[in-house]
Write an enzyme that holds these catalytic residues in place. Structure first.
Site, PDB file in Angstrom:
ATOM      1  N   SER A  99       0.816  -1.214   0.000  1.00  0.00           N
ATOM      2  CA  SER A  99       0.000   0.000   0.000  1.00  0.00           C
ATOM      3  C   SER A  99       0.847   1.259   0.000  1.00  0.00           C
ATOM      4  CB  SER A  99      -0.911   0.005   1.230  1.00  0.00           C
ATOM      5  OG  SER A  99      -0.157   0.130   2.418  1.00  0.00           O
ATOM      6  N   THR A 226      -2.161   2.638   3.174  1.00  0.00           N
ATOM      7  CA  THR A 226      -1.385   3.869   3.340  1.00  0.00           C
ATOM      8  C   THR A 226      -0.668   3.697   4.657  1.00  0.00           C
ATOM      9  OG1 THR A 226      -3.037   5.279   2.251  1.00  0.00           O
ATOM     10  CG2 THR A 226      -1.691   6.343   3.904  1.00  0.00           C
ATOM     11  N   THR A 244       1.625   6.917   0.536  1.00  0.00           N
ATOM     12  CA  THR A 244       0.726   5.887   0.017  1.00  0.00           C
ATOM     13  C   THR A 244       0.898   5.654  -1.471  1.00  0.00           C
ATOM     14  OG1 THR A 244      -1.611   5.256  -0.068  1.00  0.00           O
ATOM     15  CG2 THR A 244      -1.113   7.533  -0.565  1.00  0.00           C
ATOM     16  N   ARG A 254      -5.516  10.058 -10.522  1.00  0.00           N
ATOM     17  CA  ARG A 254      -6.329  10.289  -9.317  1.00  0.00           C
ATOM     18  C   ARG A 254      -5.418  10.602  -8.124  1.00  0.00           C
ATOM     19  NH1 ARG A 254      -6.599   7.579  -4.021  1.00  0.00           N
ATOM     20  NH2 ARG A 254      -8.693   7.843  -3.225  1.00  0.00           N
ATOM     21  N   THR A 277      -6.173   6.845   6.959  1.00  0.00           N
ATOM     22  CA  THR A 277      -6.127   5.846   5.896  1.00  0.00           C
ATOM     23  C   THR A 277      -7.568   5.475   5.569  1.00  0.00           C
ATOM     24  OG1 THR A 277      -6.037   3.989   7.442  1.00  0.00           O
ATOM     25  CG2 THR A 277      -3.933   4.873   6.711  1.00  0.00           C
ATOM     26  N   GLY A 278      -7.775   4.966   4.372  1.00  0.00           N
ATOM     27  CA  GLY A 278      -9.128   4.581   3.970  1.00  0.00           C
ATOM     28  C   GLY A 278      -9.618   5.410   2.803  1.00  0.00           C
TER      29      GLY A 278
HETATM   30  N1  ASP Z   1      -6.499   7.269   1.725  1.00  0.00           N
HETATM   31  C1  ASP Z   1      -5.776   6.706   0.630  1.00  0.00           C
HETATM   32  C2  ASP Z   1      -6.319   7.220  -0.644  1.00  0.00           C
HETATM   33  O1  ASP Z   1      -7.516   7.430  -0.731  1.00  0.00           O
HETATM   34  C3  ASP Z   1      -5.818   5.254   0.568  1.00  0.00           C
HETATM   35  C4  ASP Z   1      -5.861   4.576   1.886  1.00  0.00           C
HETATM   36  O2  ASP Z   1      -5.398   5.069   2.855  1.00  0.00           O
HETATM   37  O3  ASP Z   1      -6.368   3.480   1.990  1.00  0.00           O
HETATM   38  O4  ASP Z   1      -5.563   7.356  -1.569  1.00  0.00           O
END
Ligand code: ASP
Length: 372
Positions: A99, A226, A244, A254, A277-278
């Protein structure tokens, strides 16, 4: 590779709170040049590092994880942000963490595109890069943006050109064998011939990714995935970093929340730090890390500050495609929060899991508080 290190001695002396926290008296020759300190109260914090769970999972080639490295370096007197960047670098370099950095799951075209931000509390400065290709350690490039330019965010091929000019090694391809294999698998699954009757290619791509998570090919934490890491030292100096490879199979170009201040990361040197994260889009719509730090400023505990932010995300999620049968958000988002005293919390919209901390008691995995 050029690796600009922490801020200068001159900057350090300017940082009144740092000197006060360390119990240092300003040299007499400088005393007149320094602004009057309104009652210099030595600020003592409990040194603490908080990060996403992967911050105590990977070691790359060494013995220590991210949170252990950060704690060791900052308690040895290294600059607080340099310590954090040295920690997340372990995840960036370790291909096992799919990640972050090298071996991160690539975009829909099979290209690893990285986002990162860093923020230095005492300096009140920050740097970011987005859609950076070819550099394994985007957090260090973000630090170079902070130190070497008058800007905050560089993107895409120009961010890469900047990194090259700063002496970073540029590679053609940051895929590991595993990330390339997962991408090829995803391409195979999203072949429309396997989905007769389906007419929404974006949805197919998402479902195929989720199928790979269910089959155990991709850790759910890494489909988004991330590392966010925040730290406070004994002097009360705070810094944070979020780095990340972003959403797996994302549309090329993106940019998620990670490099955007207030979304994937926010640090106020007097108050605390929060990072995420997320699902980045949910965070971008709410600038939730900034909201959390403002909540801390108003006196909330890290836990209350984080839960309030998660509730904001829930309230603002109204699109049916983002809701489950109970009308709740169907995605994951998590926050890692640290205040200037060294108190911490990890909060999640849904589900369980753990976040990582390191204090004088050593590293530990601590359960999230979950809203749903
Ligand atoms: N927040 C990160 C993103 O949207 C990805 C993640 O943390 O899972 O790129």
């Amino acid at each position: 590779m050029s690796k600009p290190t922490g801020y200068s001695r001159r900057d350090f002396i300017k940082t009144g709170s740092a000197a006060a926290g360390l119990g240092l008296a300003a040299p007499a020759a400088l005393a007149g040049a320094l602004p009057e300190a309104p009652g210099v109260i030595p600020r003592r914090s409990r040194p603490a590092v908080v990060s996403s769970g992967n911050g105590h999972q990977y070691r790359h080639d060494g013995d220590l994880t991210c949170v252990e490295t950060v704690f060791q370096r900052m308690t040895q007197g290294d600059d607080i942000l340099d310590s954090v960047i040295a920690g997340v670098r372990i995840n960036e370099l370790d291909p096992g963490d799919t990640s972050v950095g090298y071996g991160g799951l690539p975009n829909g075209d099979g290209v690893v595109q990285l986002d990162a931000s860093v923020m230095h509390g005492p300096m009140k400065r920050a740097g970011s890069v987005a859609c950076l290709e070819g550099v394994r350690t985007p957090a260090a490039v973000a630090r170079a943006v902070m130190h070497e330019t008058d800007h905050h965010l560089l993107v895409g091929p120009d961010a890469q050109r900047f990194a090259r000019n700063m002496g970073f090694t540029i590679e053609d391809d940051l895929n590991s064998d595993v990330s390339r294999a997962r991408w090829l698998d995803w391409r195979r699954r999203t072949d429309p011939s396997r989905w007769p009757g389906e007419d929404d290619p974006q949805r197919i791509g998402f479902l195929s990714g989720m199928e790979m998570v269910e089959e155990g090919l991709i850790d759910a934490e890494h489909y988004w995935g991330t590392i966010n890491c925040n730290a406070v030292n004994a002097a009360g100096e705070i810094a944070g970093c979020t780095t990340t490879s972003g959403l797996a199979w994302k549309i090329p170009g993106r940019v998620g929340d990670s490099p955007i201040l207030g979304a994937g990361l926010y640090v106020d040197g007097e108050v605390g730090a929060a990072g995420s994260t997320g699902r980045g889009e949910a965070n971008l719509y709410n600038l939730t890390s900034f909201l959390i730090v403002e909540n801390l400023r108003r006196g909330m505990t890290p836990l209350d500050a984080g839960m309030d932010a998660i509730r904001r995300i829930q309230q603002n999620t109204i699109e049916p495609r983002l809701l489950n049968e109970q009308g709740e958000p169907n995605f994951g988002i998590r926050f890692y929060i640290l205040n200037a005293a060294g108190e911490h919390a990890g909060v999640t919209l849904r589900g369980g899991g753990n976040y990582a901390i390191c204090t004088e008691n050593g590293p530990e995995m601590v359960p999230f508080e979950s809203l749903l």
